[in-house]
Design an enzyme around this catalytic site. Structure first.
Site, PDB file in Angstrom:
ATOM      1  N   GLY B 471       0.827  -1.202   0.000  1.00 41.31           N
ATOM      2  CA  GLY B 471       0.000   0.000   0.000  1.00 41.31           C
ATOM      3  C   GLY B 471       0.853   1.241   0.000  1.00 41.31           C
ATOM      4  N   ARG B 617      14.460  13.403  -0.179  1.00 45.57           N
ATOM      5  CA  ARG B 617      13.688  13.593  -1.408  1.00 45.57           C
ATOM      6  C   ARG B 617      12.419  12.745  -1.355  1.00 45.57           C
ATOM      7  NH1 ARG B 617      17.317  12.933  -6.343  1.00 45.57           N
ATOM      8  NH2 ARG B 617      17.495  15.190  -6.194  1.00 45.57           N
ATOM      9  N   ILE B 618      11.307  13.344  -1.720  1.00 47.70           N
ATOM     10  CA  ILE B 618      10.032  12.624  -1.753  1.00 47.70           C
ATOM     11  C   ILE B 618       9.828  12.121  -3.182  1.00 47.70           C
ATOM     12  CG2 ILE B 618       7.550  12.800  -1.414  1.00 47.70           C
ATOM     13  CD1 ILE B 618       9.235  12.943   1.191  1.00 47.70           C
ATOM     14  N   LYS B 690      14.675   9.320   1.961  1.00 45.89           N
ATOM     15  CA  LYS B 690      14.612   8.603   3.232  1.00 45.89           C
ATOM     16  C   LYS B 690      13.182   8.110   3.441  1.00 45.89           C
ATOM     17  CE  LYS B 690      16.701  12.103   5.442  1.00 45.89           C
ATOM     18  NZ  LYS B 690      17.513  12.924   6.376  1.00 45.89           N
ATOM     19  N   GLU B 694       6.567   5.801   8.432  1.00 43.77           N
ATOM     20  CA  GLU B 694       6.409   5.636   9.876  1.00 43.77           C
ATOM     21  C   GLU B 694       6.571   6.957  10.602  1.00 43.77           C
ATOM     22  OE1 GLU B 694       8.971   2.324  10.926  1.00 43.77           O
ATOM     23  OE2 GLU B 694       7.444   0.932  10.211  1.00 43.77           O
TER      24      GLU B 694
END
Lengths: 168, 734
Positions: B471, B617-618, B690, B694
C-alpha cells in the site's frame, strides 16, 4: 441447493451449500474476487456489494437468501480500461493504499451518493425531514461502516466530493 | 553499486518523473477488484480449504486430542497436527513456534489444520475437534512482571542503563523538572486483509501464494520450518492488503497451507478468521514508561531520562520505546533504559514505527508538560533544545535535520499563534477546543536491495525485484525510478514485484522500503544503460537517456534499437558502506492537531490535522502524502481508541476482532494536511531519499493528547484517552 444470481447483468446458476455466504459464493464459486473478505462478521465493510441497487455486507447474508437477486460487484462498476467515475476519482485522489478495502469503499461510495439523492436520512443531519446534501460530514458518517486501516479517509472524501459535485 | 561516498549529481536529480505526484500505476487494478491478493490466485487448480484449530488455553499442554469426529465429517480430506506434521524447525524471527502441541505457548496458537473440499465443511469439521488441556500458570500482568524485570538492550540481551554524563545529579540539581509515568496499551495491526496462503506441491517443490512484506525472509523461514531447501520454494506475494509489520514474518497460514497440501495431495488454501488473528499472531507490546526531564530556567534541558518496560514471550524482545530519546533533543546528561518482562501473552513484535510510536506518545506529552512548567510555548521549548549532533557522540552529525523548520512552518501554517496557552479557555458552543503539537522523529534505515531490469525491442522497460507493495506505492515509485533513469515515460515501464523468482530486495518495513528498493532499481538501470551504450557503440559515460532515445555526441538511437537482436538486461544491487555510521540518518516532522471535546459527554473529535515532514527527497508526493495521512489516522487511533484488553485470568486479548478493537473510521478523520520540506539527502543513498511512512505516525498520539489538555486542562498520561478517564475532571458546566 440450486439457485440463480444475476451478477453484473449476467445470470449465473449455482449449486451451493446452504451455509455459503453471498460473499463466498461470489469469491469462491463465481471467482469474482474483487469483493473482499476482511472480517466475515459485518465489522469492516470490505465485502460491500449492491443487491437490487442497495449496499449490503455480503458476508452477513447467505447466498440462498438471494435467489434471483441482482448483484452488482466492483467488477460490474467498471474495468481497468473503462473505469466508473468513482473508480477514476479514487485513482486521481489516491483514495486507497493497500487496495484491500477499496472495492467495498467504492461500492459503498456509489451507494451513499445514491442514498443522499434518494433522501435517506442519517445520524448527522440537523433536520431529519430536510433533504440531505452531500457534505463532507454527511458522506463521512455514511461511509463509516467501511474501515480503511491504511487511513485513506481524507482522500476518499475528496474523491467522493468530486463525483458528488459532478453529479450536480 | 556500493554507496560509500555522498551521492553526486546523478540521473535521478533531473526529477522529470521522480518527485512528481504520479497516480499509482496499480490504481486501475485496485479500484476494479482485479489486483490479485493471496487467497485469490487461481493458478493452483482445484484447491481444498484449510481451517485452523487454535488453542483455547494460554499456556500448558494438550493432554489428548480426539480428531475422530473431525476425520469422519463430510468432505474432510486430511487433518494435520504437530503429532503427524513430522519434525518442524523454528525460524529465529518467530518467537513462539507456529504449530503448537503438545506444549502450548499462547492462546489461539495453532494446534492443527483441517482440510476439506469446501470452506464450510472445513469450518464445521474443525468445530468437532475434542481437546483436553492441562492448563499451566502463566504471567499475564505486565505491571507485576516488570517488578522483577531486568534491563536489556534493544535486542533483548542483558544490559545496563545507557548513561551520558551524570544523569542523577544533574536531574536533582535542575531548577525545573518533571518526573512522570505514562502507559501505552497493546496494539493490533488490524490490517484489512487477513493472513492467507495457498500452497501446492509439485514433487518436492513447493509454491506458496501468500501475503507477506518480506519475500526472502518468508521463503527462508518457511524452508527452515519445513526442513527443506530454500531453493525448492517459490514464495509469491504480488499484492498485500496491508501489513503494518504484522506480515514481516512467516505466519501459520503459510505453514499449515503447505503441510495441509502435502497431506491432502493437492493445493490447499488457508486464511485466518478475523477473530483468530489477534491472539494467533503478533501485536505491538504495551509499555510502562517513566520520563524525567530537568531544565534550567531559560528552558535548556540539562537532564533527560527515559525508561520503558514491556513484556514478551520467553526469547522475545523489548518494545524499544526509548530509542528516539537518545537523539531527539539536546541535553548534556542522559539516561535511557529498557526493561523486558516475560509474559505468556501472544508474541509481541514490530508494528508500524516500533519503538518510536509508543515512545513518542510518552516523550512528547512530557515535553508539553515541561514547556508548561517553564512557562514556554511548546514549539519554542522544542526549538530551544534542538541538536544538530548525536548528543552522546557530538562528532556525529545528522546528515540533514530540519526539525526546527518543521515546527516553525507548521506553527505558521496551522495558526498556532491563536492557541491560548492557558488550558480550558477556548469554547465553540458545547465544544471545548484546543491545539496540540508534537515533534515527529524516526531513524532512516538503509538495506541491501537488488533488482533486474530488461529492455525489449519496443523500448519497453521491465523491472523485476522481490520488493513488496503493501500500500506504500512501491509499484509506482519503482516505475518512476526506472523511467527517470532510462529516460522513458512511466507508461513505458512494467513493474513486477513480490516473487522469489526475482532478485532479493530490502522488502517493506521500518520505513526502509522506498529509498533502498528504488536505489536498487536505480543501480540495475545504470547497469542496463551501460549494456545499451555498449550495444549501440556509444560511450557509456557520456550517453544521455531521454525521451525514449539514447544520445552520444551527434549520434542518436531509439532506446529499443539496442534490443533489436534480443532483450538486454541489467542486474545489480545497492549496498551500503559506512556513511550511515559516520552520519546519523533520521527523518523529522511536526504534528499539529486541533480537537473539540464535548463539554457534556467528554467525547473528543479531531477538527484539524497538519503534518510537516522533512524526510529527504520525496519520490512521489501523492503516495507519500497518503502514507503520512494514513499514519496520522493510525495515530488518532492510538490516542483515542486503540487498546487490546488483556484478560489477566486466562491470558488473552479479549477484543480480538474489528468490532471490539476499535480503529478510526471515516467519521473520526477530518481533512488532513501534509507539507513536505524540499530536501535531498546525499548521505542517504543515490535517490537522496529517506523513509516517511512511519515518521507520519510518530508523535501524533501525543499531539492529540496535548490538544485535549489544552482544551480541557485535564492531563491524561494513560492511553487511549477515552472519556471515562477524564469526564469527571472536565470544567464545570455551570
Amino acid at each position: 441447493m440450486p439457485m440463480m444470481l444475476k451478477v453484473n447483468g449476467q445470470k449465473r446458476s449455482l449449486s451451493l451449500d446452504t451455509r455459503t455466504t453471498l460473499l463466498d459464493a461470489l469469491r469462491e464459486h463465481l471467482h469474482l474476487t474483487g469483493t473482499k473478505k476482511g472480517c466475515d462478521h459485518g465489522q469492516c465493510g470490505a465485502c460491500t456489494v449492491l443487491v437490487n441497487g442497495k449496499r449490503i455486507n455480503s458476508c452477513l447474508s447467505l447466498a440462498i437468501m438471494h435467489d434471483g437477486d441482482e448483484i452488482t460487484t466492483i467488477e460490474g462498476l467498471g474495468t481497468p480500461d473503462k473505469l466508473h467515475p468513482m473508480q477514476a476519482a479514487f485513482v486521481k485522489h489516491d483514495g486507497y493504499q493497500c487496495g484491500y478495502c477499496t472495492p467495498g469503499q467504492i461500492c459503498s461510495a456509489v451507494a451513499v451518493l445514491e442514498e443522499i439523492a434518494r433522501g435517506v436520512p442519517s445520524h448527522v443531519q440537523d433536520d431529519l425531514t430536510a433533504a440531505p446534501r452531500a457534505t463532507n460530514m454527511e458522506m463521512r458518517e455514511r461511509m463509516s461502516g467501511n474501515i480503511c486501516r491504511c487511513g485513506a479517509y481524507s482522500n476518499i472524501a475528496d474523491a467522493m466530493a468530486e463525483v458528488a459535485g459532478g453529479m450536480g | 553499486m556500493k554507496f560509500d561516498t555522498p551521492a553526486q549529481t546523478n540521473p535521478i536529480d533531473k526529477m522529470a518523473v521522480v518527485g512528481r505526484p504520479v497516480d499509482r500505476i496499480d490504481g486501475p487494478l485496485k479500484t476494479t477488484g482485479t489486483a490479485t491478493y493471496a487467497y485469490e490466485h487461481r493458478e493452483a487448480i482445484n484447491p481444498a480449504y484449510g481451517w485452523v484449530i487454535g488453542s483455547a488455553i494460554a499456556k500448558g499442554t494438550l493432554r489428548w486430542l480426539n480428531l475422530n469426529e473431525v476425520k469422519a465429517a463430510p468432505g474432510v480430506i486430511a487433518v494435520v497436527t504437530a503429532q503427524d506434521a513430522g519434525p518442524l524447525g523454528k525460524a529465529g524471527r518467530n518467537t513462539a513456534k507456529l504449530l503448537g502441541g503438545p506444549e502450548v505457548d499462547h492462546y489461539h496458537q495453532a494446534i492443527g489444520v483441517v482440510v476439506a473440499e469446501t470452506l464450510e465443511q472445513a469450518r464445521a469439521a474443525a468445530a468437532l475437534a475434542r481437546v483436553e488441556y492441562v492448563r499451566a500458570g502463566g504471567q499475564f500482568d505486565l505491571v507485576q512482571a516488570l517488578a522483577t524485570a531486568s534491563v536489556v538492550d534493544d535486542s533483548g540481551k542483558p544490559s545496563a542503563p545507557e548513561i551520558v554524563g551524570t544523569f542523577d545529579t544533574a536531574f536533582a540539581a535542575a531548577p525545573v523538572k518533571l518526573d512522570a509515568e505514562y502507559t501505552t496499551p497493546d496494539h493490533s495491526h488490524a490490517m484489512m486483509e487477513p493472513f492467507a496462503s495457498i500452497a501446492v506441491w509439485n514433487n518436492d517443490e513447493l509454491t506458496v501464494w501468500t501475503s507477506n512484506q518480506m519475500i526472502d525472509w518468508g521463503r527462508g523461514d518457511l524452508a527452515k520450518t519445513l526442513n527443506m531447501p530454500k531453493e525448492k520454494i517459490r514464495f509469491l506475494s504480488p499484492y498485500i492488503g496491508g501489513g503494518f509489520g504484522g506480515k514481516l514474518w512467516l505466519r501459520v497460514d503459510a505453514v499449515l497451507a503447505a503441510l495441509g497440501a502435502k497431506a491432502a495431495g493437492r493445493a490447499v488454501k488457508v486464511t485466518l478468521p478475523r477473530p483468530f488473528m489477534t491472539n494467533n499472531s503478533t501485536h505491538r507490546p504495551a509499555t510502562r514508561q517513566r520520563i524525567r526531564i530537568g531544565a534550567s530556567l531559560d528552558g535548556t534541558i540539562t537532564a533527560i531520562g527515559h525508561e520503558s518496560g514491556s513484556g514478551d514471550l520467553p526469547g522475545g524482545g523489548p518494545e524499544t520505546a526509548t530509542a528516539q530519546t537518545r537523539l531527539l533533543y539536546a541535553g548534556a546528561n542522559r539516561l535511557t533504559a529498557l526493561r523486558l518482562a516475560v509474559l505468556d501473552l501472544p508474541e509481541g513484535n514490530a508494528m508500524r514505527a516500533p519503538g518510536e510510536a509508543p515512545g513518542m506518545m510518552a516523550l512528547e506529552i512530557a515535553m508539553d508538560e515541561m514547556a508548561e512548567k517553564l512557562g514556554m510555548d511548546p514549539v519554542a521549548f522544542r526549538i530551544k533544545n534542538d541538536t544538530q549532533v548525536d548528543p552522546a557522540k557530538p562528532e556525529r552529525r545528522f546528515s540533514q535535520r530540519q526539525l526546527v523548520r518543521c515546527l516553525t512552518e507548521g506553527a505558521e501554517r496551522f495558526g498556532w499563534s491563536r492557541r491560548n496557552p492557558k488550558p480550558g479557555q477556548a469554547r465553540d458552543g458545547r465544544w471545548l477546543t484546543g491545539m496540540g503539537v508534537a515533534a515527529a522523529f524516526r531513524n532512516h534505515l538503509n538495506g541491501t536491495s537488488a533488482a533486474r531490469v530488461h529492455l525489449d525491442a519496443s523500448g519497453m522497460v521491465t523491472v523485476e525485484t522481490d520488493m513488496t507493495d503493501i500500500g506504500t506505492g512501491s509499484y509506482t515509485i519503482i516505475a518512476q525510478t526506472a523511467a527517470e533513469t532510462m529516460g522513458v515515460p512511466v507508461e513505458a515501464v512494467s513493474v513486477k514485484l513480490g516473487s522469489s523468482d526475482f532478485p532479493v530486495s530490502v522488502g517493506s518495513g521500518g520505513q526502509w522500503g522506498a529509498a533502498s528498493s528504488t536505489a536498487g532499481v536505480y543501480a540495475a538501470c545504470v547497469k542496463l544503460r551501460e549494456a545499451i551504450a555498449q550495444k549501440l557503440g556509444f560511450d557509456p559515460a557520456s550517453a544521455l537517456f531521454e525521451g525514449g532515445f539514447v544520445r552520444s555526441g551527434n549520434r542518436s538511437a531509439r532506446l529499443g534499437e539496442a534490443a533489436a537482436q534480443g532483450r538486454l538486461t541489467g542486474e545489480d544491487k545497492i549496498e551500503y558502506g559506512e556513511l550511515g555510521k559516520t552520519w546519523q540518518l533520521s527523518t523529522f516532522g511536526a504534528h499539529f492537531v486541533e480537537v473539540g471535546v464535548d463539554a457534556y459527554t467528554g467525547v473528543t473529535r479531531i477538527r484539524r490535522m497538519l503534518a510537516v515532514c522533512a524526510a529527504g527527497r520525496i519520490i512521489n508526493p501523492k503516495s507519500a502524502r497518503s502514507q503520512v495521512i494514513g499514519a496520522m489516522t493510525m495515530g488518532v487511533g492510538s490516542a483515542l481508541m486503540e487498546e487490546l484488553v488483556v484478560d489477566k485470568r486466562f491470558g488473552f486479548f479479549v477484543n480480538h476482532d474489528l468490532a471490539s478493537y476499535e480503529v478510526p473510521v471515516h467519521a473520526d478523520i477530518p481533512h488532513q494536511e501534509v507539507i513536505f520540506l524540499d530536501e535531498a539527502d546525499d548521505k542517504a543513498n543515490p535517490m537522496k531519499a529517506k523513509g516517511v511512512g512511519e515518521l507520519g505516525l510518530c508523535g501524533v498520539g501525543a499531539a492529540v493528547a496535548n490538544a485535549i489538555y489544552n482544551a480541557t486542562g485535564v492531563r491524561i498520561r494513560d492511553y487511549p484517552l477515552t472519556p471515562d478517564k477524564y469526564l469527571d475532571k472536565l470544567p464545570p458546566l455551570v
